[in-house]
Design an enzyme around this catalytic site. Structure first.
Site, PDB file in Angstrom:
ATOM      1  N   ARG A 255     175.365  -9.563  37.159  1.00 46.79           N
ATOM      2  CA  ARG A 255     174.439  -9.454  36.018  1.00 46.79           C
ATOM      3  C   ARG A 255     174.473 -10.733  35.182  1.00 46.79           C
ATOM      4  O   ARG A 255     173.437 -11.242  34.758  1.00 46.79           O
ATOM      5  CB  ARG A 255     174.798  -8.255  35.135  1.00 46.79           C
TER       6      ARG A 255
ATOM      7  N   ASP B 201     175.361   7.687  34.855  1.00 48.06           N
ATOM      8  CA  ASP B 201     176.069   6.478  34.454  1.00 48.06           C
ATOM      9  C   ASP B 201     177.017   6.822  33.308  1.00 48.06           C
ATOM     10  O   ASP B 201     176.809   7.812  32.601  1.00 48.06           O
ATOM     11  CB  ASP B 201     175.035   5.425  33.996  1.00 48.06           C
TER      12      ASP B 201
ATOM     13  N   THR C  80     183.003   2.658  33.945  1.00 48.09           N
ATOM     14  CA  THR C  80     183.783   1.431  33.758  1.00 48.09           C
ATOM     15  C   THR C  80     185.228   1.809  33.446  1.00 48.09           C
ATOM     16  O   THR C  80     186.088   0.955  33.412  1.00 48.09           O
ATOM     17  CB  THR C  80     183.221   0.619  32.578  1.00 48.09           C
TER      18      THR C  80
ATOM     19  N   LYS D   5     176.882  -1.045  40.147  1.00 49.97           N
ATOM     20  CA  LYS D   5     177.024   0.407  40.359  1.00 49.97           C
ATOM     21  C   LYS D   5     175.650   1.097  40.387  1.00 49.97           C
ATOM     22  O   LYS D   5     175.358   1.874  41.293  1.00 49.97           O
ATOM     23  CB  LYS D   5     177.912   1.022  39.253  1.00 49.97           C
ATOM     24  N   THR D   6     174.807   0.781  39.403  1.00 57.21           N
ATOM     25  CA  THR D   6     173.464   1.380  39.362  1.00 57.21           C
ATOM     26  C   THR D   6     172.665   0.946  40.587  1.00 57.21           C
ATOM     27  O   THR D   6     171.954   1.743  41.204  1.00 57.21           O
ATOM     28  CB  THR D   6     172.733   0.935  38.075  1.00 57.21           C
TER      29      THR D   6
HETATM   30  P1  ADP Z   1     176.289  -1.874  36.777  1.00 59.76           P
HETATM   31  O1  ADP Z   1     175.523  -0.600  37.001  1.00 59.76           O
HETATM   32  O2  ADP Z   1     177.591  -1.914  37.547  1.00 59.76           O
HETATM   33  O3  ADP Z   1     176.472  -2.212  35.324  1.00 59.76           O
HETATM   34  P2  ADP Z   1     173.917  -3.103  37.936  1.00 59.76           P
HETATM   35  O4  ADP Z   1     173.778  -2.295  39.183  1.00 59.76           O
HETATM   36  O5  ADP Z   1     173.009  -2.756  36.793  1.00 59.76           O
HETATM   37  O6  ADP Z   1     175.442  -3.073  37.419  1.00 59.76           O
HETATM   38  O7  ADP Z   1     173.772  -4.638  38.356  1.00 59.76           O
HETATM   39  C1  ADP Z   1     173.410  -5.643  37.435  1.00 59.76           C
HETATM   40  C2  ADP Z   1     172.461  -6.627  38.086  1.00 59.76           C
HETATM   41  O8  ADP Z   1     173.202  -7.419  39.009  1.00 59.76           O
HETATM   42  C3  ADP Z   1     171.345  -5.963  38.875  1.00 59.76           C
HETATM   43  O9  ADP Z   1     170.121  -6.206  38.240  1.00 59.76           O
HETATM   44  C4  ADP Z   1     171.323  -6.627  40.223  1.00 59.76           C
HETATM   45  O10 ADP Z   1     170.179  -7.441  40.309  1.00 59.76           O
HETATM   46  C5  ADP Z   1     172.516  -7.530  40.256  1.00 59.76           C
HETATM   47  N1  ADP Z   1     173.462  -7.193  41.303  1.00 59.76           N
HETATM   48  C6  ADP Z   1     174.555  -6.393  41.164  1.00 59.76           C
HETATM   49  N2  ADP Z   1     175.263  -6.348  42.290  1.00 59.76           N
HETATM   50  C7  ADP Z   1     174.625  -7.130  43.185  1.00 59.76           C
HETATM   51  C8  ADP Z   1     174.891  -7.495  44.549  1.00 59.76           C
HETATM   52  N3  ADP Z   1     175.987  -7.062  45.173  1.00 59.76           N
HETATM   53  N4  ADP Z   1     174.016  -8.315  45.164  1.00 59.76           N
HETATM   54  C9  ADP Z   1     172.939  -8.791  44.504  1.00 59.76           C
HETATM   55  N5  ADP Z   1     172.641  -8.501  43.205  1.00 59.76           N
HETATM   56  C10 ADP Z   1     173.476  -7.680  42.552  1.00 59.76           C
END
Ligand code: ADP
Length: 351
Positions: free
Chosen positions: A228, A120, A169, A75-76
């Site tokens: 992640r 977030d 989430t 998401k981030t």
């Molecule tokens: P969330 O915000 O949903 O908790 P993040 O955006 O922080 O998740 O993603 C976590 C890690 O996973 C990031 O550091 C990124 O490197 C990796 N990541 C997430 N989605 C992808 C994707 N679709 N392709 C490649 N790497 C991804």
């Protein structure tokens, strides 16, 4: 910060970005910067590309965007990608960091035309701030109270047209008036093993390490459908490869490393097994409430609900019923415990 030819890099952000895992702090290198590098979530990507192209062609801000899904699914990352694709400035914060209306007003009055403001964990926003956000999202204004007591008066402060990206989430915990104000909603799904394998292969290149295709697929199968986790395990396996003086992460190293870290071939960790064992041994298979379970296993309720439970449910070891969590026959088999007949089948599933 304006982005014209260059891309947005979270490391350059003037506003602190908070990650849930400390391991993420040096993880920016692995974050895809553009939609074409973002693996999986094909429908979301295709639609976002259309909305971004159209907004850019009209020279307008993208509509407010709501990103929903379990932790670690991107998401981030997507929020930062949208900023790059829009050639826009982005400010990132998380709802728990916004304490008072003035914290939110301070950011909103500083956003620039067509820029992106990312919040977030938006389900944790305080009600007073939520109300301020409704008006900001709809009318691009905020009500600001000047003075105190009987002489207090409200002033409407106009804001530039901006895009709010909210991530959560727990979509069910976001107030309806807030969720309804998002024009674009993206529900991120767990990744399949092939998509995760591609993410692992890409990450291994960026980390300057090599992993066999089969080893990457094996690791993908143990990564709970979550990039992640795949990236975190890849880094640890790189350490095991180093320890074993191997240039490449092979299936043998994946097996060895995962075993050393207590992760089974299904991606279940020690805590997953402890949760299942506790429900069986202390609560006769369930039902048991989240708070009670949290105390019994010594893990925060949020971590159980956001991290452990969804995967245990997805894999068919656990189910949520009106009266609490119950294990399934599959959990007894996993732990090699005779089931003595499961008595929780009539509880009505909660979804
Ligand atoms: P969330 O915000 O949903 O908790 P993040 O955006 O922080 O998740 O993603 C976590 C890690 O996973 C990031 O550091 C990124 O490197 C990796 N990541 C997430 N989605 C992808 C994707 N679709 N392709 C490649 N790497 C991804």
């Amino acid at each position: 910060m304006k982005y014209e030819d260059d891309y947005y890099d979270p490391e350059d952000s003037p506003v602190a970005v908070t990650f849930q895992q400390s391991d993420e702090q040096n993880d920016n290198v692995l974050r895809p910067k553009y939609l074409e590098d973002f693996q999986g979530q094909a429908k979301i990507k295709e639609n976002l590309q259309v909305f971004i192209n159209a907004a850019r062609a009209r020279g307008e801000a993208l509509d407010h965007t709501f990103l929903v899904g379990p932790p670690g699914l991107g998401k981030t990352t997507l929020a930062a990608i949208i900023a790059n694709e829009m050639h826009s400035e982005i400010r990132m914060t998380s709802a728990p960091a916004l304490d008072k209306p003035k914290d939110l007003a301070g950011i909103l009055t500083n956003v620039t035309e067509n820029s992106i403001f990312f919040i977030d964990e938006i389900h944790r926003l305080k009600p007073a701030l939520e109300e301020m956000l409704y008006i900001a999202m709809e009318d691009y204004e905020i009500d600001w109270v000047i003075g105190q007591g009987p002489s207090a008066r409200t002033m409407r402060v106009p804001l530039p047209k901006f895009t709010l990206i909210g991530a959560t989430t727990k979509a069910g915990s976001v107030a309806m008036p807030l969720s309804e104000r998002f024009g674009i909603t993206c529900h991120l799904e767990y990744y399949n093993p092939e998509e995760l394998r591609d993410i692992i292969m890409r990450s291994s290149k960026l980390l300057d390490t090599t992993i066999d295709n089969d080893a990457a697929l094996m690791l993908a199968g143990c990564s709970r459908g979550t990039p992640r986790i795949a990236n975190r395990l890849l880094k640890r396996l790189r350490d095991f490869a180093f320890d074993l003086r191997s240039d490449t992460i092979s299936t043998k190293i994946v097996r060895h490393g995962l075993e050393r870290m207590g992760i089974d071939p299904n991606g279940l960790e020690r805590m997953d097994r402890q949760i299942l064992r506790t429900i069986i041994e202390f609560y006769n298979g369930g039902p048991v409430g989240a708070d009670t379970l949290s105390i019994s296993v010594g893990e925060a309720v949020e971590t159980i609900e956001d991290y452990y439970e969804p995967y245990l449910i997805q894999k068919g070891y656990l189910k949520r019923t009106k009266s609490g969590r119950c294990v399934t026959q599959k959990a007894y088999e996993l732990l090699n415990i005779p089931s003595r007949g499961i008595n929780n089948v009539d509880q009505g599933i909660l979804f």
